[in-house]
Design an enzyme around this catalytic site. Structure first.
Site, PDB file in Angstrom:
ATOM      1  N   ASP B 310       0.766  -1.006  -0.273  1.00 46.90           N
ATOM      2  CA  ASP B 310      -0.159  -0.108  -0.011  1.00 46.90           C
ATOM      3  C   ASP B 310       0.682   1.137  -0.557  1.00 46.90           C
ATOM      4  OD1 ASP B 310      -2.544  -0.793  -0.049  1.00 46.90           O
ATOM      5  OD2 ASP B 310      -1.854  -1.542   2.141  1.00 46.90           O
ATOM      6  N   GLU B 351      -2.414  16.108   8.428  1.00 46.38           N
ATOM      7  CA  GLU B 351      -2.098  17.216   7.298  1.00 46.38           C
ATOM      8  C   GLU B 351      -3.180  18.625   7.918  1.00 46.38           C
ATOM      9  OE1 GLU B 351      -4.076  14.318   6.988  1.00 46.38           O
ATOM     10  OE2 GLU B 351      -3.825  14.214   5.286  1.00 46.38           O
ATOM     11  N   MET B 385     -15.292  17.357   3.452  1.00 42.42           N
ATOM     12  CA  MET B 385     -13.903  19.270   3.834  1.00 42.42           C
ATOM     13  C   MET B 385     -13.881  19.346   5.156  1.00 42.42           C
ATOM     14  SD  MET B 385     -17.207  21.829   2.305  1.00 42.42           S
ATOM     15  CE  MET B 385     -17.419  21.340  -0.005  1.00 42.42           C
ATOM     16  N   ASP B 525      -8.918  -6.349   3.146  1.00 40.16           N
ATOM     17  CA  ASP B 525      -8.629  -6.554   2.595  1.00 40.16           C
ATOM     18  C   ASP B 525      -7.923  -8.422   2.577  1.00 40.16           C
ATOM     19  OD1 ASP B 525      -7.243  -4.801   2.246  1.00 40.16           O
ATOM     20  OD2 ASP B 525      -6.202  -4.261   3.377  1.00 40.16           O
TER      21      ASP B 525
END
Lengths: 570, 686
Positions: B310, B351, B385, B525
């Site tokens: 990944d 972030e 957002m 996964d």
């Protein structure tokens, strides 16, 4: 050794490749079943044969079906030949009134020829009728060679195919092997041999009155036809007891060269065929380099020692010069040396000199080549043995580079290793155990003509030759006893079929495996370093197994001789 | 893992020593055909020590004492040969046992609160919990068994399993719902559904694995055992066939000498060390804090052709960081930066924090205290957002460019013309653009950059050298993916990857005969983890993922896959190298024993005694002693594994052949000579 001698040997080897490589390409076209111009010539014959024996040529066979057909045909032929040898006295084409063989001898001879060994416990000129020579011997010389060939081809197909279980069609392969390869080549060679003086007749032995007034019986017969397939099919069973040392089998130095070429050309070609099937010519070249190097090494060991002559004879009688005992003057030492090495490398078993009379260390060379059984090897089975040792080598060296070993993109797992180990194990087993039995028992010892180490070497050589399906004899051992007939017969059968069975079982599992694309991490088998490992593995495994016996046999004999020489000097 | 990572403790050595005597039991030794043959040989020579006439009457009376001494010497050396082999195996097992012991300590008897059919909770022993039971765990209690959190969220101390002391968050729903028995809940309360039956828990499996109790021979080990057994059989035949030959030549061979030759020839070195190598290989994996569910998985790792990784968290450091502010529509950079920082002021994501940090470098110092009355709008998958609603009615948002654009259009605002141009530019560069908006006006873009982990490029280059292809999986668009792929140096990538894509890729590669390894943690996964030949599940992942993979990484570091590949290769190399060494040794041993053995028969064979060993008996005993001593000498290599450096297969073959093949031929010549000199000096065997 002389420069001329060395050049002779090299020239023949060069010719071997000049003929072998195109032949390999031709074999590839035969068995890759590609359409060729030859089809128009051969197809009608082949179609007729398919119809005659009632097989569907479009059927594909898995390994079990292929093997079953192969074994069945071999068994029927074994039985057929046995009956011919037993009953030849009452069958036609017997001008010299030769009686039928004893059961033990007939079994030994049938086993010998069905396995492509051609060990002969009989003298052809006195114990085999023309019918026996043609329908028993010559016939089996074709089919046994074809059997080995198609077995190798089927295995190669298993390597290059994947996600199928189709090894091809046994009937198609075996018929094509005859119609397109063995028959045309043998016909050609037989014609050449006749032109060079080899007899081909159905008349009985010639009775000649010599100048001195004696009557001489000169044996003859359909020699050239047998001689051609004897060499081409890596059979080696001669028409006459003296084999290629007999002037009617091998009259001149030129026929000698032709016979050497005939022995090796298919085995040489087959390696090229393998390269073409794998689409990897370099693989073939790597094998060529190492195998030829060993063949040459062996040849020059013989040549050097024979040319130097016997030191004891020098010491005792002051006679200098090469060791010519048991050799034919018309061939000379170089060609004899090459013939001796080649006949055991290509497991033909024809002889043009008496191996018993070689210097001990020269006698070691043919013995070792048969113990290795992979220096090119016999028709097809040689390639099978090479592939078997490649599997073992890939396994060991694959581990050393940290990956589950792969050969030609196919994974080698426990099953393959197990079967390859069986195939590898059977060879020393069927040599050593019978040798020990023979040497330990009265029946076995009674046949030994020479005392001491040399006598032991004779027994060891006989079983090695039988196990390797070689057929060359060291001589000096009376093999035509019930004991040797039976035991040697069984050894030949085991030596041939157990490894074929094991290799087919490997083929069966290999063909199902996917082909893993090569990457940087893949151990390449077409490199010279890998070739070196390959040689190391079969030499170490081969030599380590037999070393104690060789030490008592030829090595001990050579050292004894040198010891005696130094004693006389001092 | 809270396991001693040190080397061999005195305790392990002591218990291994005792254990190696127990392993003399024929029933145990029988599993190792090579060493079993040695044991039978030892019993025969022992018998001959007591009764030298046992097999022949030829021993004359005068030689009885010396024959006894010689037979006894052979017996003792054979005894030590087996002992050393047993010791190697015992040490390898001992290390595992020590680890298991530490694990077992965490498995003390616990009491669990089991939910009854009427909804109440009853106290039951944890060991009676079955799959499907529901239990309640409160803060500061140990979680009684592996399970899945149904209700609640809390922090868990998993140090008992992972050795990592920082607590992790576990909670109902999502990919972080699985909890492991033996770990401790630090806060809050859990309702857990048990997912395993007694004796099958993760901890149980781990204990079984490290102890080697559940160890099965791996495919390659099996294949090698077959080959070794085959070689042993060949040499057995050789030895059995020798006496008749000697008899023919009028001599008899000494039985003890024959047994000595047999033991020297059969591959005792690798036979003795084979299982130790396997156990030590597993052990090395565990030291990396990876639990392999079988040795087969570790071996398969060495064969891997394709590695699927990944992007996020594996190739790049998990988070993208703000690296630039790009104003659009005529706005100033500073203006944009201020709004961007404002939108991120209460954003705790990496972030968000990186935006604030970038702002600080431009001297934008906003304080949270000044905006306590503002309403913080968190990021959601729906709106894509986040931002602030200020008290003065200002709406400040940052988010995915298309989401912001749609929002602005809905509000009737204008889209600046140069927005798309810069968006594309950032994407092409491999970055992620975030649009910043204040009241339906777009100020500009935040350039979020993926940071490739340091050293990854070099590691991918190493992998390429090993012949392993790396494929990067990412949800990014193809443009971004291509840039990162290039920067990281991976061979291939899948962009906008969905879980099915991974599965398809694995199947496609496998169809070509390739072996695929991947790591993963999420429930989605799980199918791919199960399909891959090597599936490394993260310990933080869901129970489903851990169940599907064949390895679990306790540190949850996906890059470990690369180490596991190396260990897998090393395991095979060690086996191959020691086999080669073992077989190559035979050459020298032959030169020691053959002349000694046959010298009475053929005196001139003395020429082969190239080592000039002093006497036949000393030659044979020297070879045998060397054969025994080489086993303990190689134990460290068996434990540590042969050094592995990425290089092409052919290079590696040559390198290892020179060391272990050529070395294996040369070393015993020197070794045997040395032992012979010592033996002769002591004067025991002249």
């Amino acid at each position: 050794m002389t420069v001329e001698g060395i050049l002779q040997i090299l020239l023949v080897l060069i010719l071997m490749f000049l003929f072998g490589i195109p032949l390999g390409r031709y074999i590839y076209t035969i068995f890759s079943l590609q359409h060729s111009r030859m089809d128009r010539l051969f197809m009608p014959v082949e179609r007729f044969l398919y119809r005659l024996i009632g097989v569907d040529s479009s059927v594909s066979m898995d390994w079990k079906a292929y093997l079953r057909a192969l074994m069945l045909v071999n068994f029927v032929m074994l039985l057929f030949a046995y009956l011919i040898f037993r009953l030849q006295g009452r069958l036609p084409l017997n001008p010299d009134k030769i009686p039928g063989m004893s059961p033990a001898l007939a079994f030994n001879t049938a086993a010998s020829f069905i396995t492509n060994t051609n060990w002969q416990n009989y003298a052809g000129e006195t114990s085999m009728s023309y019918l026996g020579q043609m329908l028993g011997i010559t016939f089996l010389q074709f089919t046994s060679a074809a059997t080995g060939l198609v077995a190798a081809i089927a295995f190669v197909r298993a390597i290059v195919r994947s996600k199928t279980d189709n090894l091809g069609n046994f009937w198609v392969d075996i018929i094509r092997a005859h119609t397109r390869l063995l028959l045309p080549m043998s016909f050609l060679l037989a014609c050449v041999l006749v032109a060079l003086g080899v007899p081909e007749t159905l008349q009985g032995a010639a009775i000649v009155h010599t100048l001195s007034g004696d009557v001489q019986v000169i044996a003859r017969g359909p020699v050239a036809s047998l001689e051609a397939i004897k060499q081409l099919g890596t059979n080696g069973g001669g028409f006459f007891n003296a084999n290629s040392a007999h002037p009617f089998e091998d009259p001149t130095a030129l026929t000698c060269v032709l016979e050497i070429l005939a022995m090796g050309v298919t085995a040489t070609g087959l390696i090229w065929t393998l390269g073409l099937f794998l689409k990897n010519r370099k693989q073939a070249i790597v094998l060529y380099v190492f195998l030829t190097a060993i063949l040459m090494l062996g040849t020059f060991i013989i040549y050097g020692n024979e040319a130097a002559g016997n030191p004891l004879v020098h010491q005792a009688f002051g006679i200098h010069g090469p060791n010519m005992e048991g050799k034919e003057v018309r061939f000379g030492i170089p060609l004899t040396s090459l013939f001796t090495a080649a006949t055991t490398a290509y497991t033909t078993g024809a002889v043009n000199a008496m191996h018993d009379s070689l210097m001990p260390i020269s006698g070691l060379v043919p013995l070792l080549f048969m113990m290795f059984n992979v220096i090119f090897g016999g028709k097809g089975v040689g390639l099978l043995n090479i592939l078997m040792f490649l599997i073992i080598t890939v396994f060991l060296s694959g581990l050393m580079v940290g990956r589950t070993p792969e050969i030609f993109g196919k994974k080698i797992e426990a099953r393959e290793v197990k079967l390859a180990t069986v195939a590898m194990l059977v060879h020393p087993f069927v040599i050593l155990v019978p040798t020990a039995i023979a040497i330990a028992t009265q029946v076995g010892r009674a046949s030994i003509l020479n005392p001491g180490l040399h006598g032991f070497t004779e027994v060891l050589y006989a079983f090695t030759s039988a196990a390797a399906n070689n057929g060359s004899a060291f001589a000096g051992l009376n093999g035509n006893t019930e004991f040797y007939n039976l035991v040697l017969g069984v050894v030949m059968l085991l030596g041939r079929y157990i490894s074929i069975l094991a290799m087919f079982a490997i083929a069966g599992s290999m063909i199902l495996k996917p082909i893993i694309p090569a990457s940087e991490g893949t151990l390449r088998t077409d490199t010279f370093s890998f070739g070196g490992v390959f040689v190391a593995v079969f030499v170490i495994v081969g030599a380590l197994t037999f070393f104690p016996f060789l030490a008592i046999g030829p090595i001990g004999e050579q050292l004894q001789m040198m010891h005696t020489v130094s004693h006389i000097v001092h | 893992m809270s396991v001693t990572k040190g080397t061999l403790s005195a305790e392990i050595l002591k218990s291994s020593f005792l254990e190696s005597f127990k392993k003399f039991h024929p029933k145990i030794l029988f599993r190792n055909p090579v060493m079993f043959v040695v044991e039978i040989g030892m019993l025969i020579t022992f018998w001959l020590t007591i009764d030298p006439w046992a097999f022949s009457s030829k021993v004359s009376l005068g030689h009885v004492a010396s024959a006894r001494g010689y037979n006894l010497a052979v017996t003792i050396i054979l005894f030590f040969t087996i002992l050393f082999g047993n010791f190697a195996e015992a040490i390898a097992e001992g290390r595992g046992k020590a680890q298991a012991e530490t694990l077992r300590k965490t498995k003390t008897e616990l009491i669990a609160r089991l939910q009854q059919p009427d909804g109440t909770f009853a106290q039951v022993p944890a060991s009676s919990l079955k799959k499907g039971d529901i239990v309640k765990v409160v803060a500061n209690e140990i979680i009684p068994a592996d399970g899945e959190v149904l209700e609640g969220i809390g922090s868990v101390d998993e140090s008992a399993i992972t050795g990592e002391s920082a607590p992790v968050i576990r909670g109902a729903g999502g990919d972080f719902s699985s909890v492991t028995g033996g770990t401790k809940l630090l806060s809050d309360e859990f309702l857990i559904r048990i997912t395993v039956n007694p004796g099958e828990s993760f901890l149980d499996k781990m204990i079984g694995l490290v102890e080697g109790a559940t160890r099965q021979k791996t495919p390659n080990e099996l294949a090698l055992s077959v080959l070794l057994a085959g070689l042993t059989l060949i040499f057995l035949i050789v030895i059995v066939c020798l006496p008749p030959v000697a008899d023919y030549l009028g001599k008899s061979l000494n039985i003890a000498t024959l047994i000595a030759l047999l033991v020297c020839l059969i591959p005792t070195t690798i036979g003795a060390l084979l299982s130790a190598i396997g156990i030590a290989g597993m052990d090395r994996v565990i030291r990396f804090n990876v639990i392999a569910k079988s040795g087969k998985a570790v071996e398969a790792a060495g064969d891997v052709n394709t590695l699927i990784l990944d992007k996020t968290g594996t190739i790049t450091i998990g988070n993208r960081l703000a690296s630039e502010f790009i104003p659009v529509g005529g706005h100033e950079e500073k203006e944009l930066a201020e709004q961007a920082v404002l939108s991120s002021l209460f954003d705790e994501t990496p972030e968000g924090r990186s935006v604030v940090e970038l702002g600080q470098t431009m001297d934008i110092q906003l304080r949270r205290e000044d905006y306590v009355d503002a309403e913080n709008v968190e990021f959601s998958a729906d709106t894509r957002m986040s931002g602030l609603n200020l008290k003065n009615g200002f709406i400040i948002r940052k988010g995915a460019v298309d989401a912001i654009k749609r929002y602005v259009q809905e509000q009737g605002g204008e889209i600046p013309e140069d927005l798309d141009h810069y968006t594309e530019l950032i994407a092409k560069d491999g970055g992620t653009p975030l649009a910043v908006m204040v009241n339906k006006e777009i100020y500009g873009l935040i350039y979020l950059k993926d940071i490739v982990k340091p050293g990854m490029r070099e590691r991918f280059a190493e992998l390429r050298k090993m012949g392993i292809k790396t494929v990067m999986c990412t949800g990014d668009n193809p443009l971004t993916a291509a840039t990162i792929a290039k920067e990281a140096g991976v061979d291939d990538f899948i962009a906008e990857a969905k879980p099915e894509d991974k599965m398809q890729l694995i199947q496609r590669e496998q169809e070509q005969g390739k072996l695929v390894a991947m790591s993963g943690d999420g429930t989605n996964d799980a199918p791919a983890l199960a399909q891959a030949d090597v599936g490394l599940a993260m310990n933080t992942g869901t129970a489903a993922a851990k169940e599907a993979g064949n390895m679990v990484d306790l540190d949850s570091d996906p890059t470990k896959l690369i180490e596991v590949v190396s260990i897998g290769k090393q395991l095979l190399i060690t086996r191959g190298a020691l086999t080669t060494f073992s077989i190559a040794n035979d050459v020298a041993k032959y030169f020691a024993i053959i002349p000694a053995m046959f010298v009475t028969m053929i005196p001139s064979l003395q020429v082969l005694n190239i080592m000039h060993l002093s006497s036949p008996r000393s030659a044979i005993l020297s070879a045998l002693i060397f054969n025994a001593l080489v086993i303990p000498a190689l134990i460290p290599i068996a434990m540590r594994g042969v050094k592995y450096r990425p290089m092409s297969a052919t290079q590696m073959l040559i390198r290892n052949l020179l060391i272990f093949g050529v070395g294996g031929v040369i070393v015993p010549f020197a070794g045997i000579k040395l032992i012979d000199v010592i033996l002769t000096a002591t004067g025991w065997f002249s």
